[in-house]
Enzyme design. Structure first.
Site, PDB file in Angstrom:
ATOM      1  N   ARG A 103       0.878  -1.176   0.000  1.00 48.05           N
ATOM      2  CA  ARG A 103       0.000   0.000   0.000  1.00 48.05           C
ATOM      3  C   ARG A 103       0.911   1.219   0.000  1.00 48.05           C
ATOM      4  O   ARG A 103       1.738   1.387   0.892  1.00 48.05           O
ATOM      5  CB  ARG A 103      -0.899  -0.005   1.245  1.00 48.05           C
ATOM      6  N   HIS A 130      -7.370   0.678  -6.397  1.00 50.89           N
ATOM      7  CA  HIS A 130      -7.539  -0.246  -5.260  1.00 50.89           C
ATOM      8  C   HIS A 130      -8.124  -1.551  -5.826  1.00 50.89           C
ATOM      9  O   HIS A 130      -9.275  -1.895  -5.588  1.00 50.89           O
ATOM     10  CB  HIS A 130      -8.484   0.398  -4.233  1.00 50.89           C
ATOM     11  N   GLN A 133      -9.728  -4.413  -3.623  1.00 48.92           N
ATOM     12  CA  GLN A 133     -11.032  -3.981  -3.108  1.00 48.92           C
ATOM     13  C   GLN A 133     -12.123  -4.154  -4.165  1.00 48.92           C
ATOM     14  O   GLN A 133     -13.220  -4.641  -3.880  1.00 48.92           O
ATOM     15  CB  GLN A 133     -10.943  -2.502  -2.696  1.00 48.92           C
ATOM     16  N   ASP A 240     -17.338   6.502  -1.604  1.00 54.10           N
ATOM     17  CA  ASP A 240     -16.076   6.389  -0.859  1.00 54.10           C
ATOM     18  C   ASP A 240     -15.906   7.708  -0.111  1.00 54.10           C
ATOM     19  O   ASP A 240     -16.653   8.669  -0.349  1.00 54.10           O
ATOM     20  CB  ASP A 240     -14.924   6.143  -1.857  1.00 54.10           C
ATOM     21  N   CYS A 279     -16.403   0.900   0.665  1.00 51.21           N
ATOM     22  CA  CYS A 279     -15.189   0.134   0.951  1.00 51.21           C
ATOM     23  C   CYS A 279     -14.735   0.298   2.400  1.00 51.21           C
ATOM     24  O   CYS A 279     -13.970  -0.521   2.892  1.00 51.21           O
ATOM     25  CB  CYS A 279     -14.073   0.515  -0.020  1.00 51.21           C
ATOM     26  N   ARG A 307     -13.270  -9.304   1.315  1.00 55.62           N
ATOM     27  CA  ARG A 307     -11.867  -8.999   1.020  1.00 55.62           C
ATOM     28  C   ARG A 307     -11.012 -10.237   1.261  1.00 55.62           C
ATOM     29  O   ARG A 307     -10.142 -10.575   0.470  1.00 55.62           O
ATOM     30  CB  ARG A 307     -11.355  -7.853   1.934  1.00 55.62           C
TER      31      ARG A 307
END
Ligand code: CP
Ligand code: NVA
Length: 319
Positions: A103, A130, A133, A240, A279, A307
């Site tokens: 990340r 992402h 995700q 988001d 998310c 996930r």
């Protein structure tokens, strides 16, 4: 020839491979002990240059459940955090570990790491994408829309043969900032072919490079400044945070995005069986009202759980 497979963006997998991952994730979800030996003896590094709850823990648990050994590394405790170049970190770590989840900030940084690491790398979020995700999100959508739980390989394969048709016929409306989640929806659309509308204020638009990459692959999406119109007959509404990690807290930007809050009006414009996804982490009453969030929270927390299952399937394929 370098045969190492990375998952740095959605485009690193074919549509067929994505459906294989969804199919496998359904089995892994039905039986948490399945795949127990897949990563036997493998050491997987988890390098996180930004905070994380879900991504870090789901990958750490996923590696352990597949029989591997996860090693969490924070730049706070590494020379990376004191300026050691990422290409040197990559060359050192590749002599110790078998794969990495990263990340970080710029997409170029994870790409540089992957070049020097020469073993599989998975993107655990960058400023641009992402991808892990978004595969969990589409798995959650598929689960909800097909209302199926697949506990045998035969059932999972049969269901997944229909998944393409189910997914292709959906309308997905993403609300909010043109960030890594918006970009991930755009790239997933280019591969899976559903209808995608991005609802955002006047003056906001999709990242140009991301849009052109989508166009090259035959992708299509609309941008709408009319929030009720964007939600009309949608099967999935998603959003988001308005300000992503690494961005400055920008009151002006939040004020512009505020009218695009997902509220009962937005949900009422969508199909009756619409689902809402996020998310996480959520900012209640900023991008979504508390009431809408709580009403759809079973889907949102299923999405968070997924996930784990989807990433285990990705790791089986790549590591
Ligand atoms: N959704 C997500 O990536 O959450 P974390 O930041 O907690 O990993
Ligand atoms: N867009 C958000 C996603 C967090 C999971 C961020 O980058 O901070």
């Amino acid at each position: 020839m370098n045969s190492v497979r990375n998952f740095l963006s959605v485009y690193d997998l074919t549509a067929g491979e994505m459906y294989d991952i969804l199919s496998r994730a359904a089995l892994l979800k039905a039986d948490r002990t399945l795949g127990g030996g897949y990563l036997k003896g493998k050491k997987i590094g988890l390098i996180f240059e930004k905070s994380s709850t879900r991504t870090r823990v789901s990958f750490e648990v996923g590696v352990a459940e597949l029989g591997g050994h996860p090693i969490f590394m924070s730049p706070r405790d590494m020379q990376l955090g004191r300026g050691e170049p990422i290409k040197d970190t990559a060359r050192v770590l590749s002599r110790y570990i078998d794969g990495a989840v990263i990340r970080t900030f710029e997409q170029a940084r994870i790409e540089e790491f992957a070049v020097y690491f020469k073993k599989p790398v998975i993107n655990g979020l960058t400023d641009l994408y992402h991808p892990a995700q978004i595969l969990a999100d589409i798995f959650t959508v598929y689960e909800a829309k097909s209302k199926m739980r697949n506990s045998t390989k035969k059932a999972a394969d049969a269901a997944l043969r229909d998944a393409g048709d189910i997914i292709k016929n959906l309308k997905i409306a993403y609300f909010g900032d043109a960030n890594n989640m918006a970009n991930s929806w755009i790239s997933l659309q280019a591969v899976m072919g559903f209808e995608l509308v991005l609802a955002m204020p006047d003056g906001f638009k999709a990242d140009e490079w991301v849009a052109s990459e989508s166009r090259k692959r035959g992708g299509r999406f609309a941008v709408s400044h009319d929030k009720i119109g964007a939600a009309k007959d949608a099967d999935v509404i998603t959003t988001d945070v308005f300000i992503s990690m690494g961005q400055e807290d920008n009151k002006e930007k939040i004020d512009k995005l505020k009218p695009f809050i997902i509220d009962d009006g937005v949900i009422g414009s969508a199909k009756k069986d619409v689902i809402f996804l996020h998310c996480l982490p959520v900012h209640r009453n900023e991008e979504v009202t508390e009431a809408v969030f709580e009403r759809f929270s079973p889907y949102v927390f299923e999405e968070a759980e997924n996930r784990l299952h989807v990433q285990k399937a990705i790791m089986e394929m790549l590591f």
